[in-house]
Write an enzyme that holds these catalytic residues in place. Structure first.
Site, PDB file in Angstrom:
ATOM      1  N   GLU A 289     -89.248   4.416 -51.015  1.00 60.87           N
ATOM      2  CA  GLU A 289     -88.620   3.300 -50.511  1.00 60.87           C
ATOM      3  C   GLU A 289     -87.767   3.663 -49.275  1.00 60.87           C
ATOM      4  O   GLU A 289     -87.738   2.572 -48.486  1.00 60.87           O
ATOM      5  CB  GLU A 289     -87.441   2.907 -51.809  1.00 60.87           C
TER       6      GLU A 289
ATOM      7  N   GLU B  74     -90.388   4.504 -61.436  1.00 62.04           N
ATOM      8  CA  GLU B  74     -89.125   4.054 -62.155  1.00 62.04           C
ATOM      9  C   GLU B  74     -89.396   3.590 -63.563  1.00 62.04           C
ATOM     10  O   GLU B  74     -88.838   3.654 -64.382  1.00 62.04           O
ATOM     11  CB  GLU B  74     -88.079   2.945 -61.202  1.00 62.04           C
TER      12      GLU B  74
END
Ligand code: NAD
Length: 694
Positions: free
Chosen positions: A125, A105
């Site tokens: 995740e 990210e």
């Protein structure tokens, strides 16, 4: 400092320096922001390259900070990424090694990205019951397209950078040093006045978006029954098409926080942490030197020995497989080959791989083959006299330093160690059936087992892709000792008024893949029957007749005889409730003067699961298990406890220990209740103190 800052001509080079994987903990995040500000403040600097180590750009969130205040300390990841993205000087990420989760990210917030071809890219995740919460669900689709992004985010799978070459994720994919390539690219961006490309400004263009999202909802929804996260991932990625960027970011953050609070995510994070914690063994310091294991001997090529041999062959380790008779040896080897051939038929192995693995397994009838083995695992009949003979021989022939392991389920490991003159080298390696499939390995620590033997076996477990959990010596070790209580609770329910099909259904609704009676029919009821008869002969006073005895006396051994707790149509495996079984149970109740009562599904689950918890507490108290999370790992990986509940001990924490205690007290107070229903002292103590197991 957890970053390293330097200037190379007109370029600032910011290097993440927080081994092993540049986990984005609070200190690193703060340092990164300071380094960015320093580069922005330096008038000489025209462009900024951000990189990590060769091993890791960044593995994402720092797992050590999970559930600590540091996880929430500013700058948090979204703010940090926003700062880099907003930098008026171009930011180029140079990526090698692991680039995952928050690390990816962060890279997505850069204006340009250069990656080494073998860099490992992922947003994992979802594996912790979460979704990427720092823009990943919005920027990744803009970089690689809706479909690829959705596949990556909903599965958490890792992709090599080379596979994503040609997408807007990477401006360059290189075989050499990505930092050199990034510095060169930075110079070019400045010289040619190329724009600062922000992914937030890009559009996700996909004419088939809605149809694809609908398809994804259906498939992902069906595959993730007990878990909300995968579907939320699909939804969030959908916002990259349907919502303005900033609104989508806000929604993503909300969804992230909501998922963080779900019991499912708590369970998955618990399991993640538990697997790491299990490697820490009392009295075995980190860095204990390991014994090299290049060759493994296995004694006994039956059900377990064959499966165990496959584990090592699969890991590329040579195996000598020993039997006493040619016939048994041939049979064992043929079973192994059949298993491999089946995998090949399903396309999971190539013919060459099958041949390679078979070649690693050397069948033998003589102990000579054990002389140079580094580890020998005994898997002969469960008979102490046979074990004695095997271990005496191993003691004579094996080289000094060889680890001698027993796969015994129920015999005393200390007694077995005593058959040798080297009890420090003896350990239990308790595999579960089928041994080539089941992930659990109980590593049984004898009174004298040496620390380096334990450390080596823990490392071997990892090597053969098992979850190793250390257990002390007791009857049944951790798992089977708990299973005995679970079985007793399930059988007790039949006397109270429930039927096998109700008990199974209730526990399956709780999340077990199969209830205990279906499992019994699958495994065969005759095994337990034989064990009970043996124990009854040894100790007639303690013998207790159970319903299963009556079934076995009628030849009902389960699926293999077409009838057990259920009946089965020829060739079918669907359990059909059987009035004959109901009649047997009723006559059992009548003989004991028990009037059947209505038993609710909640009570079924409470009795069976709290029986596990209560025995788990005793196991913990006796230090048979070092920590509650070890018990959870055993039950999750060896006994089908539902993953989304994180194991019996975490489940008890979530239900609340005082509630568990009150239920147990209720069961214990019933007339005729067995003494083990009494709450374990440790459980009572924790509940009184307002504490939890974990
Ligand atoms: P099995 O009967 O299928 O296999 C035992 C094998 O050992 C046979 O092939 C036999 O010929 C061989 N054998 C017997 N004596 C021998 C000797 N002196 N030297 C060499 N080979 C000899 O039994 P199994 O189910 O594989 O169980 C083996 C061990 O594993 C037992 O201690 C058992 O308690 C334990 N175990 C079994 C399971 C299970 O589910 N079956 C699970 C965990 C542990």
């Amino acid at each position: 400092m957890s970053t390293h800052y330097e200037t190379r001509g007109a370029q600032a080079l910011i290097r993440l320096d927080h081994p092993p994987v540049n986990g984005l903990g609070a200190a690193l995040r703060a340092d990164l922001l300071r380094s960015l500000d320093r580069a922005l403040a330096d008038a000489q600097v025209t462009a900024i390259v951000v990189t990590g180590s060769e091993r890791a750009f960044s593995g994402g969130a720092d797992v050590k900070e999970f559930n600590t205040p540091n996880a929430l300390r500013e700058p948090r990841l979204p703010a940090l990424i926003a700062a880099f993205e907003a930098s008026p000087k171009p930011v180029i990420a140079a990526i090698a090694g692991v680039c995952m989760g928050g690390g990816l990210e962060l890279a997505l917030g850069a204006h340009y990205r250069v990656a080494k071809a073998d860099a490992q890219i992922a947003l994992p995740e979802v594996k912790l019951g979460l979704l990427p919460g720092a823009g990943g669900t919005q920027r990744l689709p803009r970089a690689v397209g809706l479909e690829t992004a959705l596949n990556m985010i909903a599965s958490g799978a890792t992709m090599p950078a080379a596979k994503l070459k040609g997408t807007a994720l990477f401006d360059e994919v290189v075989d050499g040093d990505p930092v050199a390539a990034a510095l060169a690219l930075a110079a070019k961006v400045v010289a040619d006045k190329l724009p600062r490309k922000r992914l937030r400004d890009a559009k996700v263009s996909d004419a088939q978006a809605e149809a694809f999202l609908q398809f994804a909802r259906n498939t992902v929804g069906a595959a993730s029954k007990h878990f909300p996260a995968p579907l939320r991932c699909v939804e969030a990625v959908g916002w990259s098409v349907s919502k303005p960027f900033d609104e989508a970011l806000r929604l993503e953050r909300e969804a992230f926080l909501t998922l963080m609070a779900t019991p499912q995510s708590r369970a998955l994070r618990h399991i993640f942490a538990a697997e790491r914690a299990a490697a820490k063994i009392d009295g075995v310091p980190e860095g204990t030197p390991l014994r090299p294991i290049a060759k493994v001997g296995i004694v006994g090529a039956g059900t377990m020995g064959g499966g165990i041999a496959m584990n090592f062959a699969n890991a590329g380790i040579a195996v000598a497989l020993l039997e006493t008779k040619q016939e048994a040896l041939d049979k064992g080897v043929a079973t192994i080959r059949r298993n491999y051939d089946n995998s090949a038929k399903k396309g999971r192995l190539s013919e060459a791989q099958v041949a390679e693995r078979m070649a690693l397994i050397a069948p033998t009838l003589g102990y000579d083959a054990m002389r140079d083995a580094d580890l020998v695992i005994e898997a002969v009949f469960e008979d102490i006299a046979v074990k004695q003979q095997v271990f005496k021989t191993l003691d004579e022939v094996c080289k000094p330093g060889a680890i001698l392991a027993s796969n015994t389920s129920a015999l005393n490991l200390n007694t077995i160690a005593g058959f040798t003159k080297r009890p420090r080298d003896v350990i239990g390696l308790h595999f579960f059936s089928p041994a080539n499939v089941m992930r659990l390995l109980e590593i049984v620590r004898g009174e004298q087992t040496a620390p380096d033997v334990l450390a080596t076996c823990m490392a071997i477990a990892k090597k053969i892709k098992k979850i190793g959990v250390v257990s002390g010596v007791c009857d049944g070790f951790i798992g089977n000792r708990m299973l005995a209580r679970y079985g007793a609770a399930a059988n007790g329910l039949l006397l109270q008024g429930a039927l096998p099909q109700q008990v199974d259904k209730a526990l399956e609704a709780f999340g077990f893949a199969m209830g205990p009676f279906r499992v019994g029919d699958l495994a065969g009821l005759d095994i337990g029957w034989a064990g009970r008869k043996r124990r009854a002969a040894e100790n007639p006073a303690a013998a207790q007749r159970v319903v299963a005895d009556a079934l076995c006396e009628q030849g009902r051994f389960g699926q293999k005889t077409g009838a057990g707790w259920y009946r089965y149509e020829p060739g079918a495996r669907d359990p059909i409730p059987d009035p004959l079984v109901t009649a047997i149970i009723e006559s059992f109740r009548n003989e004991r003067g028990i009037a059947a009562r209505h038993v609710g599904d909640d009570e079924v689950v409470e009795r069976c699961v709290f029986a596990l918890v209560n025995e788990g507490a005793r196991i913990l108290d006796e230090k048979i298990a070092a920590r509650a999370s070890d018990i959870d790992l055993v039950y999750l990986n060896g006994y089908g406890f539902p993953q989304h509940r994180g194991g019996p001990m975490l489940h008890a924490d979530i239900v609340g220990l005082p509630n568990v205690v009150r239920a147990l007290q209720r069961f214990a107070a019933e007339p005729g209740a067995e003494a083990w229903w009494q709450p374990a002292p440790l459980l009572q103590q924790l509940a009184d103190d307002g504490k939890t197991f974990n």
